[in-house]
Structure formats: C-alpha cells, structure tokens
Design an enzyme around this catalytic site. Sequence first.
Site, short mmCIF file in Angstrom:
data_model
loop_
_atom_site.label_atom_id
_atom_site.label_comp_id
_atom_site.label_asym_id
_atom_site.label_seq_id
_atom_site.Cartn_x
_atom_site.Cartn_y
_atom_site.Cartn_z
N TYR A 17 0.84 -1.20 0.00
CA TYR A 17 0.00 0.00 0.00
C TYR A 17 0.88 1.25 0.00
O TYR A 17 1.63 1.50 0.92
CB TYR A 17 -0.87 -0.05 1.26
N TYR B 86 -6.66 4.09 -6.49
CA TYR B 86 -6.69 4.12 -5.03
C TYR B 86 -8.07 3.63 -4.59
O TYR B 86 -9.01 4.41 -4.44
CB TYR B 86 -6.43 5.53 -4.51
#
Length: 398
Positions: free
Chosen positions: A297, A348
């Site tokens: 991430y 995202y």
Amino acid sequence: MTARARDERTLRGRVAVIGIGETEYYRHGASPDPEFKLALKAILAACTDAGLDPRDIDGFSSYSDDRSEASRLAAALGTHRLRTATMQWGGGGGGCCAAVANAAAAIVAGLADCVVVFRSLAQGQYGRFGQAAGIHTVSGERSYLMPYGVLAPPQRFAMRVQRYMHEHGVRQDAMRAIALASYHHAQANPRAVMYGKPLDPGKYDASRWIVEPFHLYDCCMENDGAAALVLVSAERAGDFRCKPAYLLGAAFGSGHRAAATAHNAPLYATASFDTVAPDLYRMAGVGPSDVGVVQAYENFTGGVVMALAEHGFFRPEDANDFLTFESLIAPSGRLPLNTSGGNLAECYMHGFELVLEAVRQVRGTSTSQARRSDVAMVIGGPMVSPASNLILGSEATL
C-alpha cells in the site's frame, strides 16, 4: 486437512479466494454511479468470476467505515440469509488485509460459509480523502495537529518518513524507484487509471513538492470505484470456476503505544509492522525469501520503504541498494512490487485492489506476472494503527 491442522489456532490453508471483481476505476468525483451501486457491481463481478450464485453469499466484511451496509447489500443481492457482518475498526487503508482475515475467521469458526470482502468509494458523492474542508470540530490526534497547520495526510506522514530517512540514510532515489515501478506496471494494465501515462525519472524529479520528502508522484491518487472478492472454505475451493488462491496467513495490530497522540509514539519512524510482520510469517510458515511478489500500500512511497524493511526484505541501511527500478519490476526483478500499478498508478481503492492483484499473481493472470508467484504478499496501509497484512499461496504451497 489433518486433525492437527484443524486443531491449530491458524487460518493457514483453511480458506480460499474463489472470485474477484471490480468496477471501472474513475478519477475522484467522476463515477456515474453512487457508492452503493459500485459495491454491488464489484460483488456481482466477483460472483461471475467464481461461477457463484450471489444468493449463496451469507456474509460481508469491510473496513474504514464503508458506507455500503451489509444488511442492505444482502437485501439488494437477494441472499438467502445473512450470517455475519464485520467491519474492521480504525486504521483506514491499514484495514484492507484485516477485512480478509476477519472474513476468513468467520468461515473457519463456522459463522458463515461464503463471505464477500469489499471496499467501495465515490468521493464525488461523499467528499475527497485528500481535503480537510468541512471540519468544524476536531478531537484526538487532529486536535494536536490542525491548530498548527498540519491538515492533510501528506503532512502527517511526511514527518515520520523524514525521521526514518534521517536515521537510516535513505535517499530520495529509493522512493523514486517505487513510483517508477508502479507506473511501469500500470502501462501493461488497461484497467489502470494511469494506463498510457508513463513516468520517467526526469518527470518524477521535476514534479512539484507536495510536502518534503514527497513529490507529486510519491502520493497516491484519489479515485471512485469498488473492488470485491469471495471467500469459501478450502474444502469447497475446487468447486468453482477459477484457480483458488489460499490464505496462508494474516495479521493485524500495532506495537506498544503506536497510536499515542501528538506523534508521541515510542517508536516514531515506523510503518507499524514491527510486531505484525512476525505474526504473519509465523502463521504462514514462510519467510521473506519465500515471497515472490509483493503488493504494498502506497499512500506515500516512503511508507513502502519502511514497510518492506519491517517485513525483512532488507535492512533499513540497505534500502538504497535494494530499492532500484530493476529490482522492483516483473517478471524477474529481485522483488516485483505493485504489479498492477498500485495506489499510485492503477487505482486508489483504499488498497483493496492490491489484494485482487495478489490473487491474479497466484492464478498466473496478472498483466505483469512475476516469475515466482506461488507466494504473494499484501501489505496494508503503513504508518497507521492498526495495520494489517496477508499472504496468499497456490495449492502447491499448502
């Protein structure tokens, strides 16, 4: 499965991902659909991928206060019954792997048989993550930060990364390599928002500072869309359409006083995996050298540097040598990273697209397939509490 395996307190090899699905990914505010419809579309796509009747879903799991409520989803999908509904508490995108772990635990405990894990976002409908507008009162950490102008996530996390870079001699080159690798992989992925928009070192270096040490391309995008996967018990995994990806391990949490307010944690320059990574490896029964591909991430590239080091792929002092563009790209880099483009260049989706990409790697269907993909790791949002991670594996790893 042996009787011993059934008696162990573990998720290793007990559940499998049988289906994945996602909507089209949009720039923030550009989705033609509301958030709830996006969630339904992703779930139905995951069911189609698996060859599963959506009415057989009996549980839902998500994180970061997803607004698409389980009971409403169950009604819209026409499920026969709802048996479990789990929301991972706190940590924002740090919960993307924990939501999978919670769903898996429900199946292993007999609370459900078929659980969907998902994340849906429509920032045009509910507001952007990257803006601090519309806040009239503050409490907790924000009350120590906002009066002094620390308003947005890049400002908060930049301080931790600057400290880490200072303590370990990490150069901007390491962060640049992460951004370049993500954009490189996105060029092979037609689903990626940044498909057809390559990044080179000169463009990275010339981009504006958001807050040092973060250039524009060190920061994740803001997007609309939804992503979902379907979990069942390992015993049922062979009954469905696609090659299953088995959960080898998962962990979540943080260390001592990790969320102490006013940036007063005893271990400040950390991605919050110092205690979580050992738990993951212990359950999965593997080590860093067994992992062939990683989806990490990237809210900001500096957090990836910290997270990879805390998962044992290199010592912090060796970050500059390890984190090079050539080392991070598929198929044969030393550690292929974010092979769909990640938060920086695919989408995202609060990190959940990373979990789907790990499934594709295990299946062998990624647009940037790693040479070694039987063991695929996902690292959730760093520098938050609680943080989470997971490892998926092929049947050969069981």
